[in-house]
Design a protein around this motif. Structure first.
Motif, PDB file in Angstrom:
ATOM      1  N   TYR A  19       0.835  -1.207   0.000  1.00 39.54           N
ATOM      2  CA  TYR A  19       0.000   0.000   0.000  1.00 39.54           C
ATOM      3  C   TYR A  19       0.870   1.257   0.000  1.00 39.54           C
ATOM      4  CZ  TYR A  19      -3.766   3.208   1.261  1.00 39.54           C
ATOM      5  OH  TYR A  19      -4.672   4.244   1.255  1.00 39.54           O
ATOM      6  N   GLU A  20       1.913   1.229   0.825  1.00 42.21           N
ATOM      7  CA  GLU A  20       2.787   2.394   0.911  1.00 42.21           C
ATOM      8  C   GLU A  20       3.577   2.589  -0.390  1.00 42.21           C
ATOM      9  OE1 GLU A  20       6.290   4.291   3.750  1.00 42.21           O
ATOM     10  OE2 GLU A  20       5.291   2.441   4.348  1.00 42.21           O
ATOM     11  N   HIS A  21       4.179   1.515  -0.900  1.00 44.75           N
ATOM     12  CA  HIS A  21       4.949   1.621  -2.147  1.00 44.75           C
ATOM     13  C   HIS A  21       4.077   2.148  -3.284  1.00 44.75           C
ATOM     14  CE1 HIS A  21       8.699   0.102  -0.800  1.00 44.75           C
ATOM     15  NE2 HIS A  21       8.436  -1.187  -0.838  1.00 44.75           N
ATOM     16  N   ILE A  22       2.912   1.550  -3.456  1.00 48.06           N
ATOM     17  CA  ILE A  22       2.042   1.926  -4.579  1.00 48.06           C
ATOM     18  C   ILE A  22       1.626   3.380  -4.476  1.00 48.06           C
ATOM     19  CG2 ILE A  22      -0.239   1.542  -5.613  1.00 48.06           C
ATOM     20  CD1 ILE A  22       0.165  -1.477  -4.961  1.00 48.06           C
ATOM     21  N   ASN A  23       1.224   3.818  -3.301  1.00 43.70           N
ATOM     22  CA  ASN A  23       0.759   5.200  -3.167  1.00 43.70           C
ATOM     23  C   ASN A  23       1.889   6.212  -3.300  1.00 43.70           C
ATOM     24  OD1 ASN A  23      -2.234   5.668  -2.603  1.00 43.70           O
ATOM     25  ND2 ASN A  23      -1.795   3.823  -1.420  1.00 43.70           N
ATOM     26  N   ARG A  24       3.070   5.892  -2.790  1.00 47.60           N
ATOM     27  CA  ARG A  24       4.195   6.816  -2.957  1.00 47.60           C
ATOM     28  C   ARG A  24       4.562   6.957  -4.440  1.00 47.60           C
ATOM     29  NH1 ARG A  24       6.498   8.652   1.537  1.00 47.60           N
ATOM     30  NH2 ARG A  24       6.216   7.528   3.517  1.00 47.60           N
ATOM     31  N   ALA A  34      -2.244  13.075  -5.098  1.00 46.22           N
ATOM     32  CA  ALA A  34      -2.810  11.867  -5.696  1.00 46.22           C
ATOM     33  C   ALA A  34      -2.675  10.666  -4.768  1.00 46.22           C
ATOM     34  CB  ALA A  34      -2.105  11.563  -7.023  1.00 46.22           C
ATOM     35  N   SER A  35      -3.604   9.725  -4.899  1.00 48.86           N
ATOM     36  CA  SER A  35      -3.510   8.424  -4.229  1.00 48.86           C
ATOM     37  C   SER A  35      -4.043   7.361  -5.168  1.00 48.86           C
ATOM     38  CB  SER A  35      -4.272   8.431  -2.901  1.00 48.86           C
ATOM     39  OG  SER A  35      -5.610   8.826  -3.081  1.00 48.86           O
ATOM     40  N   ALA A  36      -3.627   6.138  -4.946  1.00 46.06           N
ATOM     41  CA  ALA A  36      -3.923   5.064  -5.890  1.00 46.06           C
ATOM     42  C   ALA A  36      -5.373   4.597  -5.776  1.00 46.06           C
ATOM     43  CB  ALA A  36      -2.992   3.894  -5.625  1.00 46.06           C
ATOM     44  N   PRO A  37      -6.069   4.426  -6.920  1.00 46.86           N
ATOM     45  CA  PRO A  37      -7.377   3.771  -6.906  1.00 46.86           C
ATOM     46  C   PRO A  37      -7.158   2.271  -6.702  1.00 46.86           C
ATOM     47  CG  PRO A  37      -6.779   4.381  -9.154  1.00 46.86           C
ATOM     48  CD  PRO A  37      -5.681   4.868  -8.271  1.00 46.86           C
ATOM     49  N   ALA A  78      -7.065  -5.119 -12.865  1.00 47.85           N
ATOM     50  CA  ALA A  78      -5.935  -6.042 -12.797  1.00 47.85           C
ATOM     51  C   ALA A  78      -5.799  -6.471 -11.344  1.00 47.85           C
ATOM     52  CB  ALA A  78      -4.638  -5.407 -13.299  1.00 47.85           C
ATOM     53  N   ILE A  79      -5.105  -7.599 -11.125  1.00 50.17           N
ATOM     54  CA  ILE A  79      -5.001  -8.183  -9.789  1.00 50.17           C
ATOM     55  C   ILE A  79      -3.535  -8.364  -9.412  1.00 50.17           C
ATOM     56  CG2 ILE A  79      -5.577 -10.193  -8.345  1.00 50.17           C
ATOM     57  CD1 ILE A  79      -8.054  -8.669  -9.218  1.00 50.17           C
ATOM     58  N   ALA A 222       5.266  -2.269 -11.080  1.00 48.22           N
ATOM     59  CA  ALA A 222       4.479  -2.795 -12.193  1.00 48.22           C
ATOM     60  C   ALA A 222       3.009  -2.461 -12.015  1.00 48.22           C
ATOM     61  CB  ALA A 222       4.680  -4.305 -12.312  1.00 48.22           C
ATOM     62  N   ALA A 223       2.533  -2.520 -10.771  1.00 47.70           N
ATOM     63  CA  ALA A 223       1.142  -2.160 -10.488  1.00 47.70           C
ATOM     64  C   ALA A 223       0.869  -0.696 -10.829  1.00 47.70           C
ATOM     65  CB  ALA A 223       0.830  -2.414  -9.016  1.00 47.70           C
ATOM     66  N   VAL A 224       1.811   0.162 -10.508  1.00 44.25           N
ATOM     67  CA  VAL A 224       1.633   1.588 -10.787  1.00 44.25           C
ATOM     68  C   VAL A 224       1.713   1.858 -12.289  1.00 44.25           C
ATOM     69  CG1 VAL A 224       2.579   3.886 -10.384  1.00 44.25           C
ATOM     70  CG2 VAL A 224       2.379   2.272  -8.490  1.00 44.25           C
ATOM     71  N   ASP A 225       2.552   1.126 -13.001  1.00 44.35           N
ATOM     72  CA  ASP A 225       2.548   1.232 -14.464  1.00 44.35           C
ATOM     73  C   ASP A 225       1.153   0.937 -14.996  1.00 44.35           C
ATOM     74  OD1 ASP A 225       5.230   1.866 -14.589  1.00 44.35           O
ATOM     75  OD2 ASP A 225       5.892  -0.177 -15.065  1.00 44.35           O
ATOM     76  N   TRP A 226       0.518  -0.102 -14.443  1.00 46.61           N
ATOM     77  CA  TRP A 226      -0.833  -0.446 -14.883  1.00 46.61           C
ATOM     78  C   TRP A 226      -1.827   0.657 -14.500  1.00 46.61           C
ATOM     79  CZ3 TRP A 226      -3.076  -3.975 -17.952  1.00 46.61           C
ATOM     80  CH2 TRP A 226      -4.482  -4.045 -17.919  1.00 46.61           C
ATOM     81  N   ILE A 227      -1.760   1.097 -13.258  1.00 45.00           N
ATOM     82  CA  ILE A 227      -2.678   2.126 -12.786  1.00 45.00           C
ATOM     83  C   ILE A 227      -2.595   3.389 -13.654  1.00 45.00           C
ATOM     84  CG2 ILE A 227      -3.085   3.764 -10.895  1.00 45.00           C
ATOM     85  CD1 ILE A 227      -2.305   1.443  -8.963  1.00 45.00           C
ATOM     86  N   CYS A 228      -1.363   3.765 -13.991  1.00 38.55           N
ATOM     87  CA  CYS A 228      -1.160   5.003 -14.749  1.00 38.55           C
ATOM     88  C   CYS A 228      -1.254   4.811 -16.268  1.00 38.55           C
ATOM     89  CB  CYS A 228       0.203   5.599 -14.389  1.00 38.55           C
ATOM     90  SG  CYS A 228       0.308   6.142 -12.671  1.00 38.55           S
ATOM     91  N   GLY A 229      -1.453   3.562 -16.693  1.00 39.52           N
ATOM     92  CA  GLY A 229      -1.619   3.284 -18.113  1.00 39.52           C
ATOM     93  C   GLY A 229      -0.335   3.319 -18.893  1.00 39.52           C
ATOM     94  N   ASP A 230       0.829   3.083 -18.232  1.00 42.69           N
ATOM     95  CA  ASP A 230       2.128   3.127 -18.924  1.00 42.69           C
ATOM     96  C   ASP A 230       2.430   1.772 -19.583  1.00 42.69           C
ATOM     97  OD1 ASP A 230       2.334   5.636 -17.972  1.00 42.69           O
ATOM     98  OD2 ASP A 230       3.723   5.163 -16.348  1.00 42.69           O
TER      99      ASP A 230
END
Length: 230
Positions: A19-24, A34-37, A78-79, A222-230
């Motif tokens: 949770y911390e890594h993804i949101n940072r 910003a915070s992660a959906p 994505a999961i 990798a999760a943040v790449d997905w979240i941000c559409g990269d």
């Protein structure tokens, strides 16, 4: 940003780290406010640790597959499975949903191959270090892995299950991990893969004797790449 689902609770400490890594990382890319959906289903780890035998693993796969399906129904695009060892049931989980399930070892293998790593050591729980389900993902990237040292397997299992998963990060564990890494480097490892989400509690990933590939951090990226559409 796209919403992602995290199967957590294995342990809750590693879920907190995700949770911390993804949101940072989302904050760094999308702005300070910003915070992660992010959807999280935190499972009870009591019945999921130190699994033995095909029947227990099949039951665990069903628990995680049901969790993934609930996250998809709730809107996850994505999961993530927030535990290295539970990727043993990855295929069962991926078959239960129609959205991508980001495989932690594939993310790590891709990063290592890009960095030109050819020989590495894998550290984690017993099944991650000894069984093939995790190792083969790295070997598929032409990364040679040192054979598991059973003395390290026993020591790491003890540190992970009896200390780190209970929130205990001791100086003794830090010293043991550092000694292991020195020996692994002497045996020819170019890098170490932290194949357990809790190991970063006792390993300084950014200041060590050789490159450290922290699976949790790489999976979160990798999760943040997905979240941000990269």
């Amino acid at each position: 940003m796209r919403k992602i689902g995290l199967i957590g609770g294995m342990s809750w400490l590693s879920t907190r780290t995700y949770y911390e890594h993804i949101n940072r990382l989302v904050q760094a890319r999308a702005g300070r406010q910003a915070s992660a959906p992010l959807l999280i289903e935190s499972l009870d780890y009591t019945n999921l640790q130190r699994l033995q035998g095909a029947e227990e693993w099949t039951r665990a796969g069903t628990i995680l597959a049901d969790s993934a399906a609930r996250l998809e129904t709730a809107g996850a695009t994505a999961i993530l499975i927030g535990a290295n060892a539970m990727h043993k049931v990855y295929d069962q989980v991926a078959a239960a949903v129609g959205v991508p399930v980001l495989h932690i070892a594939e993310c790590v293998g891709e990063r290592m191959a890009r960095d030109g790593i050819k020989r590495a050591a894998l550290m984690g729980t017993r099944n991650v270090m000894v069984e093939s389900f995790y190792r083969k993902k790295l070997i598929a990237r032409d990364i040679e892995l040192l054979p598991p040292e059973m003395k390290f397997v026993e020591a790491l299992d003890r540190i992970i299950y009896d200390e780190l998963m209970l929130g205990k990060a001791t100086r003794q564990a830090e010293r043991e991990l550092k000694s292991m890494m020195v020996e692994l480097q002497r045996d020819g490892a170019q890098a170490v893969v932290l194949g357990c989400t809790e190991l970063e509690m006792v390993v300084d990933v950014d200041a060590n004797v050789m490159p450290i590939y922290d699976c949790t951090r790489i999976h979160a990226e990798a999760a943040v790449d997905w979240i941000c559409g990269d």
